[in-house]
Write a protein that holds these residues in place. Structure first.
Motif, PDB file in Angstrom:
ATOM      1  N   VAL A 210      -1.476   3.703 -10.103  1.00 14.32           N
ATOM      2  CA  VAL A 210      -1.007   2.899 -11.234  1.00 14.32           C
ATOM      3  C   VAL A 210      -0.273   1.660 -10.732  1.00 14.32           C
ATOM      4  N   GLY A 211       0.506   1.812  -9.683  1.00 14.25           N
ATOM      5  CA  GLY A 211       1.249   0.681  -9.129  1.00 14.25           C
ATOM      6  C   GLY A 211       0.349  -0.433  -8.623  1.00 14.25           C
ATOM      7  N   GLY A 212      -0.821  -0.076  -8.120  1.00 11.39           N
ATOM      8  CA  GLY A 212      -1.751  -1.102  -7.654  1.00 11.39           C
ATOM      9  C   GLY A 212      -2.310  -1.943  -8.783  1.00 11.39           C
ATOM     10  N   MET A 213      -2.295  -1.413 -10.000  1.00 16.38           N
ATOM     11  CA  MET A 213      -2.772  -2.166 -11.154  1.00 16.38           C
ATOM     12  C   MET A 213      -1.648  -2.882 -11.903  1.00 16.38           C
ATOM     13  N   CYS A 214      -0.407  -2.586 -11.552  1.00 15.74           N
ATOM     14  CA  CYS A 214       0.733  -3.258 -12.164  1.00 15.74           C
ATOM     15  C   CYS A 214       0.866  -4.673 -11.595  1.00 15.74           C
ATOM     16  N   PRO A 215       1.621  -5.546 -12.276  1.00 12.90           N
ATOM     17  CA  PRO A 215       1.814  -6.887 -11.721  1.00 12.90           C
ATOM     18  C   PRO A 215       2.608  -6.829 -10.424  1.00 12.90           C
ATOM     19  N   LEU A 216       2.054  -7.421  -9.383  1.00  9.93           N
ATOM     20  CA  LEU A 216       2.712  -7.440  -8.077  1.00  9.93           C
ATOM     21  C   LEU A 216       3.289  -8.805  -7.750  1.00  9.93           C
ATOM     22  N   VAL A 217       2.589  -9.855  -8.162  1.00  5.35           N
ATOM     23  CA  VAL A 217       3.015 -11.225  -7.875  1.00  5.35           C
ATOM     24  C   VAL A 217       2.802 -12.052  -9.140  1.00  5.35           C
ATOM     25  N   HIS A 218       3.749 -12.945  -9.415  1.00  5.38           N
ATOM     26  CA  HIS A 218       3.592 -13.866 -10.539  1.00  5.38           C
ATOM     27  C   HIS A 218       3.491 -15.285 -10.001  1.00  5.38           C
ATOM     28  N   LEU A 219       2.429 -15.962 -10.405  1.00  8.16           N
ATOM     29  CA  LEU A 219       2.239 -17.363 -10.053  1.00  8.16           C
ATOM     30  C   LEU A 219       2.338 -18.204 -11.319  1.00  8.16           C
TER      31      LEU A 219
ATOM     32  N   LEU B 185      -4.895 -10.090  -5.377  1.00  7.72           N
ATOM     33  CA  LEU B 185      -4.349 -10.583  -4.111  1.00  7.72           C
ATOM     34  C   LEU B 185      -5.409 -10.611  -3.023  1.00  7.72           C
ATOM     35  N   ASP B 186      -6.012  -9.463  -2.748  1.00  9.86           N
ATOM     36  CA  ASP B 186      -7.041  -9.380  -1.711  1.00  9.86           C
ATOM     37  C   ASP B 186      -7.877  -8.131  -1.967  1.00  9.86           C
ATOM     38  N   VAL B 187      -9.165  -8.335  -2.127  1.00  5.02           N
ATOM     39  CA  VAL B 187     -10.052  -7.234  -2.489  1.00  5.02           C
ATOM     40  C   VAL B 187     -10.191  -6.231  -1.342  1.00  5.02           C
ATOM     41  N   SER B 188     -10.235  -6.705  -0.104  1.00  2.55           N
ATOM     42  CA  SER B 188     -10.426  -5.782   1.023  1.00  2.55           C
ATOM     43  C   SER B 188      -9.206  -4.885   1.236  1.00  2.55           C
TER      44      SER B 188
ATOM     45  N   LEU C 161       3.769  -3.235   3.192  1.00  2.17           N
ATOM     46  CA  LEU C 161       4.465  -4.179   4.069  1.00  2.17           C
ATOM     47  C   LEU C 161       3.532  -5.270   4.578  1.00  2.17           C
ATOM     48  N   VAL C 162       2.309  -4.894   4.931  1.00  4.23           N
ATOM     49  CA  VAL C 162       1.326  -5.887   5.390  1.00  4.23           C
ATOM     50  C   VAL C 162       0.990  -6.858   4.261  1.00  4.23           C
ATOM     51  N   THR C 163       0.835  -6.352   3.064  1.00  2.00           N
ATOM     52  CA  THR C 163       0.511  -7.207   1.924  1.00  2.00           C
ATOM     53  C   THR C 163       1.669  -8.136   1.574  1.00  2.00           C
ATOM     54  N   LEU C 164       2.886  -7.604   1.605  1.00  5.52           N
ATOM     55  CA  LEU C 164       4.053  -8.455   1.334  1.00  5.52           C
ATOM     56  C   LEU C 164       4.169  -9.570   2.367  1.00  5.52           C
ATOM     57  N   ALA C 165       3.947  -9.239   3.629  1.00  6.98           N
ATOM     58  CA  ALA C 165       3.979 -10.271   4.671  1.00  6.98           C
ATOM     59  C   ALA C 165       2.862 -11.282   4.463  1.00  6.98           C
ATOM     60  N   GLY C 166       1.687 -10.809   4.079  1.00  7.27           N
ATOM     61  CA  GLY C 166       0.577 -11.717   3.821  1.00  7.27           C
ATOM     62  C   GLY C 166       0.855 -12.664   2.667  1.00  7.27           C
ATOM     63  N   VAL C 167       1.449 -12.164   1.590  1.00 10.20           N
ATOM     64  CA  VAL C 167       1.794 -13.011   0.446  1.00 10.20           C
ATOM     65  C   VAL C 167       2.829 -14.051   0.858  1.00 10.20           C
TER      66      VAL C 167
ATOM     67  N   GLY D   1       5.730  -4.069  -9.692  1.00  5.24           N
ATOM     68  CA  GLY D   1       4.682  -3.126  -9.298  1.00  5.24           C
ATOM     69  C   GLY D   1       4.876  -2.565  -7.895  1.00  5.24           C
ATOM     70  N   TRP D   2       5.521  -3.330  -7.027  1.00  9.89           N
ATOM     71  CA  TRP D   2       5.770  -2.853  -5.662  1.00  9.89           C
ATOM     72  C   TRP D   2       6.644  -1.593  -5.677  1.00  9.89           C
ATOM     73  N   PHE D   3       7.604  -1.543  -6.587  1.00  9.20           N
ATOM     74  CA  PHE D   3       8.487  -0.382  -6.663  1.00  9.20           C
ATOM     75  C   PHE D   3       7.735   0.870  -7.111  1.00  9.20           C
ATOM     76  N   VAL D   4       6.757   0.710  -7.989  1.00  7.61           N
ATOM     77  CA  VAL D   4       5.959   1.855  -8.441  1.00  7.61           C
ATOM     78  C   VAL D   4       5.137   2.396  -7.274  1.00  7.61           C
ATOM     79  N   ILE D   5       4.537   1.494  -6.503  1.00  7.45           N
ATOM     80  CA  ILE D   5       3.758   1.926  -5.333  1.00  7.45           C
ATOM     81  C   ILE D   5       4.660   2.630  -4.323  1.00  7.45           C
ATOM     82  N   LEU D   6       5.815   2.059  -4.054  1.00  5.24           N
ATOM     83  CA  LEU D   6       6.731   2.675  -3.081  1.00  5.24           C
ATOM     84  C   LEU D   6       7.286   4.005  -3.584  1.00  5.24           C
ATOM     85  N   ALA D   7       7.476   4.155  -4.886  1.00  6.13           N
ATOM     86  CA  ALA D   7       7.920   5.450  -5.430  1.00  6.13           C
ATOM     87  C   ALA D   7       6.849   6.503  -5.210  1.00  6.13           C
TER      88      ALA D   7
END
Length: 137
Positions: A14-23, A34-37, A73-79, A108-114
């Protein structure tokens, strides 16, 4: 079936489908935006975690939890690096930092980390040994 593993994997999914970044102007992005791969790898880890919870494989669930944290962590660094690189045509460091600061991290990051924390803290089932004075037949 380990309920904690199912809940952790479901929270990660569910966290992966939540908003992670706002532009600004563009809106909210989830993992696939963010990145399909990386999103595909992330959801493969979630599927393995679901399978491990149904097979009661505690160690595999913990590994999936750590892989989830690593991917976050890799995704956050990439963003972070991508947002700073996107404005690298500006020759003033403060202007680059200001332009990159319009990219906002969402909840959404907090949901994934939970979910990953729930997977990491799964305990192995206790082995029940027969009493010492029991006679086996």
């Amino acid at each position: 079936m380990k309920i904690q593993g199912v809940v952790g994997a479901a929270l990660m999914a569910v966290g992966g489908m939540c908003p992670l970044v706002h532009l600004p102007i563009i809106g909210n992005w989830n993992y696939f935006d963010l990145d399909v791969s990386i999103a595909t790898i992330f959801y493969l880890v979630v599927l393995v975690a679901f399978a491990a919870s149904f097979m009661e494989r505690s160690r595999l669930m913990r590994i999936c939890g750590w892989l989830g944290v690593t991917l976050v962590l890799v995704t956050l660094a990439g963003v972070y690096f991508k947002s700073h690189d996107a404005f690298s045509f500006i020759h003033f460091k403060k202007a680059i930092n200001f332009a990159a600061s319009v990219v906002k991290y969402k909840w959404g990051w907090f949901v994934i980390l939970a979910g990953a924390l729930a997977l990491i803290t799964v305990r192995s089932p206790k082995k029940v040994f027969p009493p010492a004075n029991a006679v086996s037949v």
